[in-house]
Design a protein around this motif. Structure first.
Motif, mmCIF file in Angstrom:
data_model
loop_
_atom_site.group_PDB
_atom_site.id
_atom_site.type_symbol
_atom_site.label_atom_id
_atom_site.label_comp_id
_atom_site.label_asym_id
_atom_site.label_seq_id
_atom_site.Cartn_x
_atom_site.Cartn_y
_atom_site.Cartn_z
ATOM 1 N N PRO A 1 -3.428 -2.219 10.089
ATOM 2 C CA PRO A 1 -4.238 -2.842 8.565
ATOM 3 C C PRO A 1 -3.728 -4.033 8.099
ATOM 4 C CG PRO A 1 -3.267 -0.425 8.636
ATOM 5 C CD PRO A 1 -2.990 -1.414 9.731
ATOM 6 N N VAL A 2 -2.254 -4.818 8.651
ATOM 7 C CA VAL A 2 -2.149 -6.250 8.022
ATOM 8 C C VAL A 2 -1.563 -7.259 9.523
ATOM 9 C CG1 VAL A 2 -2.024 -5.047 5.575
ATOM 10 C CG2 VAL A 2 0.139 -5.012 7.466
ATOM 11 N N ALA A 3 -1.381 -8.278 9.403
ATOM 12 C CA ALA A 3 -0.610 -9.039 10.547
ATOM 13 C C ALA A 3 0.649 -8.460 10.954
ATOM 14 C CB ALA A 3 -0.089 -10.841 9.401
ATOM 15 N N PRO A 4 0.777 -8.784 12.403
ATOM 16 C CA PRO A 4 1.188 -7.770 12.797
ATOM 17 C C PRO A 4 3.206 -8.411 11.986
ATOM 18 C CG PRO A 4 0.267 -9.319 14.123
ATOM 19 C CD PRO A 4 0.291 -9.989 12.840
ATOM 20 N N GLU A 5 3.290 -9.111 11.461
ATOM 21 C CA GLU A 5 4.195 -9.174 11.658
ATOM 22 C C GLU A 5 4.704 -8.429 10.310
ATOM 23 O OE1 GLU A 5 2.533 -13.278 9.969
ATOM 24 O OE2 GLU A 5 2.445 -11.886 11.466
ATOM 25 N N LEU A 6 4.100 -8.293 9.742
ATOM 26 C CA LEU A 6 3.774 -7.829 7.881
ATOM 27 C C LEU A 6 4.205 -5.941 8.349
ATOM 28 C CD1 LEU A 6 1.794 -9.978 5.885
ATOM 29 C CD2 LEU A 6 4.246 -10.453 5.888
ATOM 30 N N LEU A 7 3.444 -5.423 9.239
ATOM 31 C CA LEU A 7 2.682 -4.427 9.078
ATOM 32 C C LEU A 7 4.439 -3.216 8.818
ATOM 33 C CD1 LEU A 7 0.665 -2.664 9.512
ATOM 34 C CD2 LEU A 7 2.304 -2.299 12.011
ATOM 35 N N HIS A 8 5.037 -3.942 9.704
ATOM 36 C CA HIS A 8 7.010 -2.611 8.979
ATOM 37 C C HIS A 8 6.885 -2.639 7.825
ATOM 38 C CE1 HIS A 8 8.590 -6.512 9.295
ATOM 39 N NE2 HIS A 8 9.339 -6.136 8.714
ATOM 40 N N ARG A 9 6.452 -3.566 6.824
ATOM 41 C CA ARG A 9 6.375 -3.452 5.248
ATOM 42 C C ARG A 9 5.520 -2.723 4.743
ATOM 43 N NH1 ARG A 9 7.133 -9.582 3.869
ATOM 44 N NH2 ARG A 9 6.742 -8.392 2.522
ATOM 45 N N LEU A 10 4.445 -2.215 5.357
ATOM 46 C CA LEU A 10 3.444 -0.983 5.015
ATOM 47 C C LEU A 10 3.677 -0.202 3.760
ATOM 48 C CD1 LEU A 10 0.978 -1.509 3.838
ATOM 49 C CD2 LEU A 10 -0.095 -0.459 6.175
ATOM 50 N N GLY A 11 4.847 0.286 4.875
ATOM 51 C CA GLY A 11 5.080 2.171 4.085
ATOM 52 C C GLY A 11 4.291 3.123 4.400
ATOM 53 N N ALA A 12 4.398 4.394 3.317
ATOM 54 C CA ALA A 12 3.145 5.922 3.261
ATOM 55 C C ALA A 12 2.438 5.084 2.817
ATOM 56 C CB ALA A 12 4.280 6.419 3.280
ATOM 57 N N GLN A 13 0.832 5.388 3.095
ATOM 58 C CA GLN A 13 -0.047 5.477 2.105
ATOM 59 C C GLN A 13 -0.757 6.228 2.066
ATOM 60 O OE1 GLN A 13 -0.415 2.395 0.596
ATOM 61 N NE2 GLN A 13 1.738 2.006 1.301
ATOM 62 N N SER B 1 -4.888 -8.355 3.712
ATOM 63 C CA SER B 1 -2.981 -8.997 2.895
ATOM 64 C C SER B 1 -2.163 -7.974 2.749
ATOM 65 C CB SER B 1 -3.678 -8.973 1.774
ATOM 66 O OG SER B 1 -3.936 -8.951 0.770
ATOM 67 N N LEU B 2 -1.113 -7.526 2.350
ATOM 68 C CA LEU B 2 0.051 -6.560 1.854
ATOM 69 C C LEU B 2 -0.431 -5.667 0.653
ATOM 70 C CD1 LEU B 2 2.395 -5.451 3.585
ATOM 71 C CD2 LEU B 2 3.597 -7.072 2.633
ATOM 72 N N GLU B 3 -0.987 -7.251 0.032
ATOM 73 C CA GLU B 3 -1.633 -6.431 -1.339
ATOM 74 C C GLU B 3 -2.811 -5.585 -1.090
ATOM 75 O OE1 GLU B 3 -0.044 -9.767 -0.523
ATOM 76 O OE2 GLU B 3 1.485 -9.718 -1.252
ATOM 77 N N ASP B 4 -3.435 -6.158 -0.378
ATOM 78 C CA ASP B 4 -5.193 -5.109 -0.635
ATOM 79 C C ASP B 4 -4.791 -3.964 0.339
ATOM 80 O OD1 ASP B 4 -6.075 -7.462 -2.049
ATOM 81 O OD2 ASP B 4 -6.978 -8.099 -0.103
ATOM 82 N N ALA B 5 -4.349 -4.234 0.670
ATOM 83 C CA ALA B 5 -4.138 -2.699 1.808
ATOM 84 C C ALA B 5 -3.862 -1.582 1.468
ATOM 85 C CB ALA B 5 -2.593 -3.106 3.372
ATOM 86 N N PRO B 6 -2.892 -1.181 0.616
ATOM 87 C CA PRO B 6 -2.671 -0.022 0.085
ATOM 88 C C PRO B 6 -3.897 0.119 -0.913
ATOM 89 C CG PRO B 6 -0.794 -1.238 -0.508
ATOM 90 C CD PRO B 6 -2.275 -2.248 -0.052
ATOM 91 N N ARG B 7 -5.121 -0.375 -1.675
ATOM 92 C CA ARG B 7 -5.722 -0.223 -2.091
ATOM 93 C C ARG B 7 -7.308 0.391 -1.021
ATOM 94 N NH1 ARG B 7 -10.117 -3.554 -3.290
ATOM 95 N NH2 ARG B 7 -8.816 -5.222 -2.986
ATOM 96 N N PHE C 1 -15.859 -5.348 2.535
ATOM 97 C CA PHE C 1 -15.322 -4.423 2.342
ATOM 98 C C PHE C 1 -16.086 -2.986 1.966
ATOM 99 C CE2 PHE C 1 -12.680 -0.715 0.891
ATOM 100 C CZ PHE C 1 -11.926 -0.125 2.160
ATOM 101 N N ALA C 2 -16.893 -3.191 0.902
ATOM 102 C CA ALA C 2 -17.467 -2.325 -0.001
ATOM 103 C C ALA C 2 -18.565 -1.894 1.294
ATOM 104 C CB ALA C 2 -18.064 -3.123 -1.483
ATOM 105 N N ARG C 3 -19.451 -2.410 1.904
ATOM 106 C CA ARG C 3 -20.579 -2.842 2.641
ATOM 107 C C ARG C 3 -20.000 -1.790 3.718
ATOM 108 N NH1 ARG C 3 -21.287 -7.756 1.697
ATOM 109 N NH2 ARG C 3 -20.718 -8.692 3.296
ATOM 110 N N ASP C 4 -19.154 -2.103 4.636
ATOM 111 C CA ASP C 4 -18.073 -0.963 5.666
ATOM 112 C C ASP C 4 -17.910 0.081 5.377
ATOM 113 O OD1 ASP C 4 -18.358 -3.213 7.431
ATOM 114 O OD2 ASP C 4 -15.865 -3.839 7.270
ATOM 115 N N LEU C 5 -17.316 0.216 3.778
ATOM 116 C CA LEU C 5 -17.157 1.007 3.527
ATOM 117 C C LEU C 5 -18.181 2.332 3.046
ATOM 118 C CD1 LEU C 5 -15.148 3.672 2.314
ATOM 119 C CD2 LEU C 5 -15.198 2.374 -0.087
#
Length: 357
Positions: A222-234, A200-206, A172-176
Motif C-alpha cells: 500500500p505504501v512506499a517500500p521503506e515505509l511499509l513496516h510502519r503501517l501496522g495492523a489495519q 501515503s502512510l496517512e491515507d493508507a489506513p482510511r 480511489f473512489a472510482r476504483d472502489l
C-alpha cells in the motif's frame, strides 16, 4: 560438475525492454537455461548491465560440488550458492543476472540428478500443483474488467488480483465503485488488491478501512517500500512486494503487525533468495505468493518451480501465462496447465528447451 561453455541469446521485446537467455554447458554436454529480462522502471538493473555481467561471469564459476549429497536433493541449492559465492560482489545490484545464473545452474544440477528444479530447491519436497491467480486492472473500462473476470472464473481461476491504477481521492473512489461491482458479481472469489506503493502512510489506513467491506485477502504494497513496516495492523491485511528488495526490510516485515504475505518475484530477488524469504515467511505463519515479472518462458518456468518448491503450499500465485510471451519463441512451459494450475513437470531441471532464438 563444471561449466565448460556459456552463451547469451538476446531478445528485443515490446518498447525498450530486452531479454537475455543464458545457456550454460557442463563438462558432460548438458545445457542449463537461465533468463534475465529486467523490467524498465521497476528492476534495479538494466539489460545492458546484465548483458555485460552475463558475458563475463560464467567463465569465473568454480565447480558445482554435489559431494555429500549424491542424489540427495538437499545438496543441490547449497552447491549452487557456493559456486556463485565468489561472484557475489560483482552481482550486487544485478538481481536479474543472479536469477539467470542461479536458474541455469539449477537446471544443470537437476538434469545431473534426474530431478526437477523444484526438488533441487526444496529438498525432498515434491508438490503436485499450485493454483494461479488472475490479474485485472482498474484502468480498464468497467464492462471490460467485468468481462475479463468472467473469463477467468470460467477457466477455473479462484483468486483475482486487481491493480489499483487510479491516483488521488477521486481516482480511489472510482476504483472502489469498480471493486464493488466486481465483488457483487463474484461474491465467492478470493479478491486481492495491489496499490503499487502509491498511497501515503496517512491515507493508507482510511483507504484500507473503506476496502474492508469487500473482504480482500490483502492489499499488496500500500505504501512506499521503506515505509511499509510502519503501517501496522489495519482493517485489511497487507502484503510486502517491493519492500522485500530493500536491505534489512524483510526482517522487519517478518515481525510487523498487519503483514499477511510476502510477494516473491525471483526475477527481482534472485531465485535462491526468493525461496529463502518464502520459507522464512511460511515459518512465521505468513502467506507466500510467487509471481513472474511479465518475462519470458525460461523465467516463468523457473518461477513455477519456485512455487512448487516452497515448504508449504503457497497462496494462488501470479504465474498465469501473459500476453508478453508472444514476443518469445513458442516454447512449451511444461509447468503450466489449463484450469489455472501450475503442476510438477516430472522433467529434470527446468524441463524447458532446447532454446531456439
Amino acid at each position: 560438475m563444471r561449466v565448460a561453455a556459456a552463451s547469451l541469446a538476446p531478445r528485443t521485446l515490446e518498447g525498450a525492454r530486452r531479454g537475455l537467455v543464458l545457456s550454460l554447458v557442463d563438462d558432460e554436454g548438458r545445457v542449463g537455461l537461465g533468463e534475465a529480462t529486467p523490467l524498465p522502471g521497476f528492476s534495479p538493473d538494466t539489460a545492458d548491465d546484465v548483458e555485460r555481467a552475463l558475458a563475463e561471469l560464467p567463465g569465473a564459476l568454480g565447480a558445482i560440488d554435489l559431494r555429500g549429497g549424491d542424489a540427495e536433493t538437499t545438496a543441490a541449492a547449497p552447491a549452487v550458492l557456493r559456486a556463485l559465492e565468489p561472484l557475489s560482489p560483482r552481482l550486487r545490484g544485478l538481481p536479474a543476472a543472479r536469477f539467470a545464473l542461479e536458474t541455469a545452474l539449477l537446471d544443470l544440477v537437476g538434469q545431473r540428478l534426474g530431478l526437477p528444479a523444484s526438488a533441487c530447491l526444496g529438498g525432498h519436497l515434491r508438490r503436485a500443483e499450485v493454483r494461479v491467480n488472475g490479474l485485472l486492472a482498474t484502468s480498464a473500462a468497467l464492462p471490460e474488467m467485468l468481462g475479463s473476470a468472467r473469463a477467468l472464473v470460467a477457466r477455473g481461476v479462484r483468486a483475482i488480483k486487481v491493480k489499483l491504477r487510479s491516483r488521488g481521492d477521486e481516482g480511489f473512489a472510482r476504483d472502489l465503485e469498480a471493486l464493488r461491482a466486481l465483488r457483487q458479481e463474484h461474491p465467492s472469489i478470493e479478491l486481492r488488491l495491489d496499490a503499487n506503493a502509491a498511497w501515503s502512510l496517512e491515507d493508507a489506513p482510511r483507504r484500507l478501512a473503506l476496502l474492508a467491506p469487500l473482504e480482500p485477502r490483502f492489499v499488496e504494497q500500500p505504501v512506499a517500500p521503506e515505509l511499509l513496516h510502519r503501517l501496522g495492523a489495519q482493517a485489511v491485511p497487507w502484503a510486502a512486494d517491493e519492500s522485500l528488495a530493500a536491505p534489512g526490510m524483510p526482517e522487519r516485515l517478518l515481525e510487523a503487525q498487519g503483514c499477511a504475505a510476502f510477494i516473491l518475484k525471483p526475477a527481482m530477488l534472485g531465485l535462491l533468495r526468493a525461496h529463502d524469504l518464502g520459507r522464512r515467511a511460511q515459518e512465521r505463519g505468513l502467506g507466500a505468493v510467487v509471481t513472474h515479472l511479465f518475462d519470458g518462458p525460461v523465467a516463468l518456468a523457473a518461477a513455477c518451480e519456485l512455487a512448487l518448491a516452497l515448504p508449504r503450499p503457497p497462496l494462488a500465485c501470479g504465474l498465469d501465462a501473459h500476453a508478453g510471451l508472444a514476443a518469445w519463441p513458442a516454447i512449451r512451459i511444461p509447468q503450466l496447465r489449463e484450469g489455472g494450475l501450475v503442476v510438477a513437470s516430472d522433467r529434470p531441471g527446468l524441463g524447458v528447451g532446447p532454446w531456439t532464438a
